[in-house]
Design a protein around this motif. Structure first.
Motif, PDB file in Angstrom:
ATOM      1  N   SER A  51     -14.435 -10.124  -1.088  1.00  0.00           N
ATOM      2  CA  SER A  51     -14.157 -10.043  -2.526  1.00  0.00           C
ATOM      3  C   SER A  51     -12.908 -10.847  -2.859  1.00  0.00           C
ATOM      4  CB  SER A  51     -13.969  -8.586  -2.942  1.00  0.00           C
ATOM      5  OG  SER A  51     -13.585  -8.499  -4.300  1.00  0.00           O
ATOM      6  N   VAL A  52     -12.893 -11.420  -4.049  1.00  0.00           N
ATOM      7  CA  VAL A  52     -11.746 -12.198  -4.509  1.00  0.00           C
ATOM      8  C   VAL A  52     -10.656 -11.298  -5.067  1.00  0.00           C
ATOM      9  CG1 VAL A  52     -11.006 -14.039  -6.076  1.00  0.00           C
ATOM     10  CG2 VAL A  52     -13.283 -14.129  -5.012  1.00  0.00           C
ATOM     11  N   SER A  53     -11.039 -10.197  -5.681  1.00  0.00           N
ATOM     12  CA  SER A  53     -10.078  -9.297  -6.314  1.00  0.00           C
ATOM     13  C   SER A  53      -9.233  -8.576  -5.272  1.00  0.00           C
ATOM     14  CB  SER A  53     -10.822  -8.270  -7.182  1.00  0.00           C
ATOM     15  OG  SER A  53      -9.917  -7.325  -7.716  1.00  0.00           O
ATOM     16  N   GLU A  54      -7.970  -8.286  -5.651  1.00  0.00           N
ATOM     17  CA  GLU A  54      -7.064  -7.559  -4.772  1.00  0.00           C
ATOM     18  C   GLU A  54      -7.130  -6.053  -5.005  1.00  0.00           C
ATOM     19  OE1 GLU A  54      -3.122  -8.979  -5.089  1.00  0.00           O
ATOM     20  OE2 GLU A  54      -3.631 -11.065  -4.688  1.00  0.00           O
ATOM     21  N   THR A  55      -7.817  -5.624  -6.053  1.00  0.00           N
ATOM     22  CA  THR A  55      -7.871  -4.199  -6.381  1.00  0.00           C
ATOM     23  C   THR A  55      -8.543  -3.397  -5.277  1.00  0.00           C
ATOM     24  OG1 THR A  55      -7.990  -4.769  -8.724  1.00  0.00           O
ATOM     25  CG2 THR A  55      -8.613  -2.525  -8.103  1.00  0.00           C
ATOM     26  N   ASP A  56      -9.689  -3.871  -4.789  1.00  0.00           N
ATOM     27  CA  ASP A  56     -10.408  -3.131  -3.747  1.00  0.00           C
ATOM     28  C   ASP A  56      -9.626  -3.120  -2.441  1.00  0.00           C
ATOM     29  OD1 ASP A  56     -10.666  -5.804  -3.373  1.00  0.00           O
ATOM     30  OD2 ASP A  56     -12.861  -5.846  -3.466  1.00  0.00           O
ATOM     31  N   LEU A 107      -3.353  11.521  -4.946  1.00  0.00           N
ATOM     32  CA  LEU A 107      -2.175  10.654  -5.030  1.00  0.00           C
ATOM     33  C   LEU A 107      -2.500   9.232  -4.576  1.00  0.00           C
ATOM     34  CD1 LEU A 107       0.762  12.895  -3.749  1.00  0.00           C
ATOM     35  CD2 LEU A 107       0.391  12.055  -6.070  1.00  0.00           C
ATOM     36  N   ALA A 108      -3.291   9.115  -3.513  1.00  0.00           N
ATOM     37  CA  ALA A 108      -3.650   7.791  -3.021  1.00  0.00           C
ATOM     38  C   ALA A 108      -4.464   7.014  -4.057  1.00  0.00           C
ATOM     39  CB  ALA A 108      -4.430   7.918  -1.713  1.00  0.00           C
ATOM     40  N   VAL A 109      -5.401   7.696  -4.699  1.00  0.00           N
ATOM     41  CA  VAL A 109      -6.200   7.035  -5.735  1.00  0.00           C
ATOM     42  C   VAL A 109      -5.319   6.622  -6.911  1.00  0.00           C
ATOM     43  CG1 VAL A 109      -8.069   7.369  -7.390  1.00  0.00           C
ATOM     44  CG2 VAL A 109      -8.319   8.216  -5.060  1.00  0.00           C
ATOM     45  N   LEU A 110      -4.432   7.524  -7.345  1.00  0.00           N
ATOM     46  CA  LEU A 110      -3.542   7.217  -8.462  1.00  0.00           C
ATOM     47  C   LEU A 110      -2.653   6.015  -8.149  1.00  0.00           C
ATOM     48  CD1 LEU A 110      -2.205   7.916 -11.201  1.00  0.00           C
ATOM     49  CD2 LEU A 110      -0.699   9.473  -9.941  1.00  0.00           C
ATOM     50  N   HIS A 111      -2.010   6.023  -6.990  1.00  0.00           N
ATOM     51  CA  HIS A 111      -1.096   4.935  -6.637  1.00  0.00           C
ATOM     52  C   HIS A 111      -1.835   3.619  -6.401  1.00  0.00           C
ATOM     53  CE1 HIS A 111       2.070   8.048  -5.110  1.00  0.00           C
ATOM     54  NE2 HIS A 111       2.018   7.957  -6.420  1.00  0.00           N
ATOM     55  N   SER A 112      -3.053   3.688  -5.873  1.00  0.00           N
ATOM     56  CA  SER A 112      -3.808   2.454  -5.676  1.00  0.00           C
ATOM     57  C   SER A 112      -4.195   1.829  -7.018  1.00  0.00           C
ATOM     58  CB  SER A 112      -5.054   2.722  -4.839  1.00  0.00           C
ATOM     59  OG  SER A 112      -5.917   3.638  -5.508  1.00  0.00           O
ATOM     60  N   LEU A 113      -4.581   2.660  -7.981  1.00  0.00           N
ATOM     61  CA  LEU A 113      -4.909   2.130  -9.307  1.00  0.00           C
ATOM     62  C   LEU A 113      -3.673   1.547  -9.981  1.00  0.00           C
ATOM     63  CD1 LEU A 113      -7.338   4.912 -10.621  1.00  0.00           C
ATOM     64  CD2 LEU A 113      -7.927   2.654  -9.732  1.00  0.00           C
ATOM     65  N   VAL A 114      -2.543   2.238  -9.842  1.00  0.00           N
ATOM     66  CA  VAL A 114      -1.303   1.729 -10.438  1.00  0.00           C
ATOM     67  C   VAL A 114      -0.900   0.412  -9.785  1.00  0.00           C
ATOM     68  CG1 VAL A 114       1.158   2.185 -10.715  1.00  0.00           C
ATOM     69  CG2 VAL A 114      -0.499   3.998 -11.182  1.00  0.00           C
ATOM     70  N   ASP A 115      -0.960   0.335  -8.462  1.00  0.00           N
ATOM     71  CA  ASP A 115      -0.601  -0.898  -7.761  1.00  0.00           C
ATOM     72  C   ASP A 115      -1.516  -2.051  -8.157  1.00  0.00           C
ATOM     73  OD1 ASP A 115       1.392   0.468  -6.496  1.00  0.00           O
ATOM     74  OD2 ASP A 115       0.310   0.740  -4.617  1.00  0.00           O
ATOM     75  N   ALA A 116      -2.803  -1.756  -8.320  1.00  0.00           N
ATOM     76  CA  ALA A 116      -3.738  -2.810  -8.709  1.00  0.00           C
ATOM     77  C   ALA A 116      -3.428  -3.333 -10.109  1.00  0.00           C
ATOM     78  CB  ALA A 116      -5.166  -2.271  -8.651  1.00  0.00           C
ATOM     79  N   MET A 117      -3.063  -2.455 -11.013  1.00  0.00           N
ATOM     80  CA  MET A 117      -2.735  -2.891 -12.371  1.00  0.00           C
ATOM     81  C   MET A 117      -1.381  -3.600 -12.416  1.00  0.00           C
ATOM     82  SD  MET A 117      -4.106   0.407 -14.547  1.00  0.00           S
ATOM     83  CE  MET A 117      -3.942  -0.412 -16.129  1.00  0.00           C
ATOM     84  N   ILE A 118      -0.454  -3.218 -11.520  1.00  0.00           N
ATOM     85  CA  ILE A 118       0.830  -3.909 -11.456  1.00  0.00           C
ATOM     86  C   ILE A 118       0.643  -5.335 -10.961  1.00  0.00           C
ATOM     87  CG2 ILE A 118       2.990  -3.988 -10.157  1.00  0.00           C
ATOM     88  CD1 ILE A 118       3.208  -1.006 -10.450  1.00  0.00           C
TER      89      ILE A 118
END
Length: 380
Positions: A51-56, A107-118
């Motif tokens: 995948s190209v995206s860094e979110t996953d 917490l892991a899901v929350l922080h991963s979503l926040v990091d992806a949006m940052i």
């Protein structure tokens, strides 16, 4: 499973046999869980690499550890269903372990979503106002969400203790006193939590904003739930309570945009010719890449008995560029005036005179003489 294990432990004492059966069953459950986790995340890692995206990538990395322990807990739980000796021990631990693991995953899901949006909110670009606003909201909401998840997780873990559950029932029975006590004890925390929500909604400051507070120039480095860290220009850190930015006055130089206007003051002689100064300033400001070409100007803004005040106005894209531009223009203009127009420098005008001796008139001399004679007669 129990019958299969008993074939190898039938000759041992009863209590030891039960312990060995529980340990072997737990080990089998853990091994199966780790195998499932390894296979599952090996597949996920291959998918995210393509995948190209860094979110996953961030999500898979954040979930690796909590899901491993969650699968281990599920493996032990499933083995406990088939193994009565293990079920007794697991029943005492699961009430604490499962809420903890669920909170960890949340917490892991929350922080991963926040990091992806940052990652998407890049503040290294020239016009980073929207990115800084998004990062500020994410930072505040992330800490508030973390506080809520941790609070709920600890509450669920404490409810597994019979004594604590009984205390909770007693407090609910006396709800009035409990509400007063909890409200008084949690007032600072609730005020900070509400202040964090207000900071996220009203946005008086954002990450990387340039502010003037307590007479110090600095940038907003981090926004916490209860305090804000301001990085001063000389790399000192100013820790300011969050309520300070909600209740008191401060300067925000980048509230709407990072572009700023600055001035340089020159104090010249009254006889100075302003036209060459204006032309030289235009030449220097046009050659400096830090000038954003929005505005520039030379005006005589004041005059005193000693000098005239000449204001050089200029603009820049941000505060740092403006400071460097002002210093460069001030130095360049003073050097040019010293070399090309030394007569324009302010000079003090004083007139030195020789003090004159007073010449007394005839009437004054007669009066002095009479006064001397009168003093002599009085002595005789």
């Amino acid at each position: 499973m129990t019958q299969w294990i008993e074939q190898f432990t039938g000759h041992l004492p009863g209590w030891l046999e039960q312990v060995i059966i529980a340990v072997i069953a737990a080990a089998i459950g853990i091994a199966v869980a780790l195998l499932v986790h390894a296979v599952l995340f090996r597949i996920l890692q291959r998918i995210v690499r393509a995948s190209v995206s860094e979110t996953d990538d961030i999500l898979v990395h954040r979930l690796a550890r909590p899901t491993r322990y969650a699968l281990v807990a599920l493996g032990i739980g499933y083995a406990a269903r088939e193994t009565p000796p293990l079920a007794v021990a697991w029943g005492k631990v699961s009430d604490f372990a499962m809420p903890f693991l669920l909170g960890w995953i949340a917490l892991a899901v929350l922080h991963s979503l926040v990091d992806a949006m940052i990652v998407r909110a890049d503040i290294t670009v020239a016009d980073n106002r929207d990115a800084r606003r998004r990062r500020t909201r994410l930072a505040i909401l992330s800490r508030i969400g973390t506080f809520i998840i941790v609070f709920v997780t600890i509450s669920l873990m404490l409810l597994a203790i019979p004594g604590v559950r009984q205390v909770g029932v007693t407090l609910i029975a006396s709800a009035g006193l409990a509400a007063l006590a909890v409200g008084a004890a949690a007032q600072p925390a609730l005020k900070a939590l509400i202040g964090g929500f207000q900071m996220a909604l009203t946005e008086p400051i954002s990450i990387d904003d340039v502010v003037i507070i307590d007479g110090e120039w600095g940038k907003i480095e981090d926004i916490r739930t209860t305090y804000v860290i301001v990085r001063i220009w000389d790399d000192r850190r100013l820790v300011v309570p969050t309520t300070r930015f909600l209740e008191e006055t401060f300067q925000n130089w980048t509230k709407n945009t990072s572009q700023l206007t600055g001035t340089v003051m020159l104090y010249l002689d009254h006889a100075a010719d302003i036209a060459p100064v204006r032309a030289e300033f235009l030449r220097q400001i046009s050659a400096d890449p830090r000038w954003d070409q929005r505005a520039q100007g030379v005006q005589v803004t004041d005059m005193t008995s000693e000098a005239i005040e000449v204001r050089l106005l200029m603009t820049a894209a941000d505060a740092s560029s403006l400071f460097d531009l002002r210093c460069a223009i001030r130095e360049g203009m003073l050097d040019w005036i010293r070399r090309e127009m030394p007569d324009a420098l302010r000079r003090g005008r004083t007139l030195s005179t020789t003090p004159a001796e007073p010449v007394a008139g005839s009437a004054v001399k007669d009066a002095v003489a009479e006064a001397g004679e009168g003093k002599g007669a009085a002595k005789s």
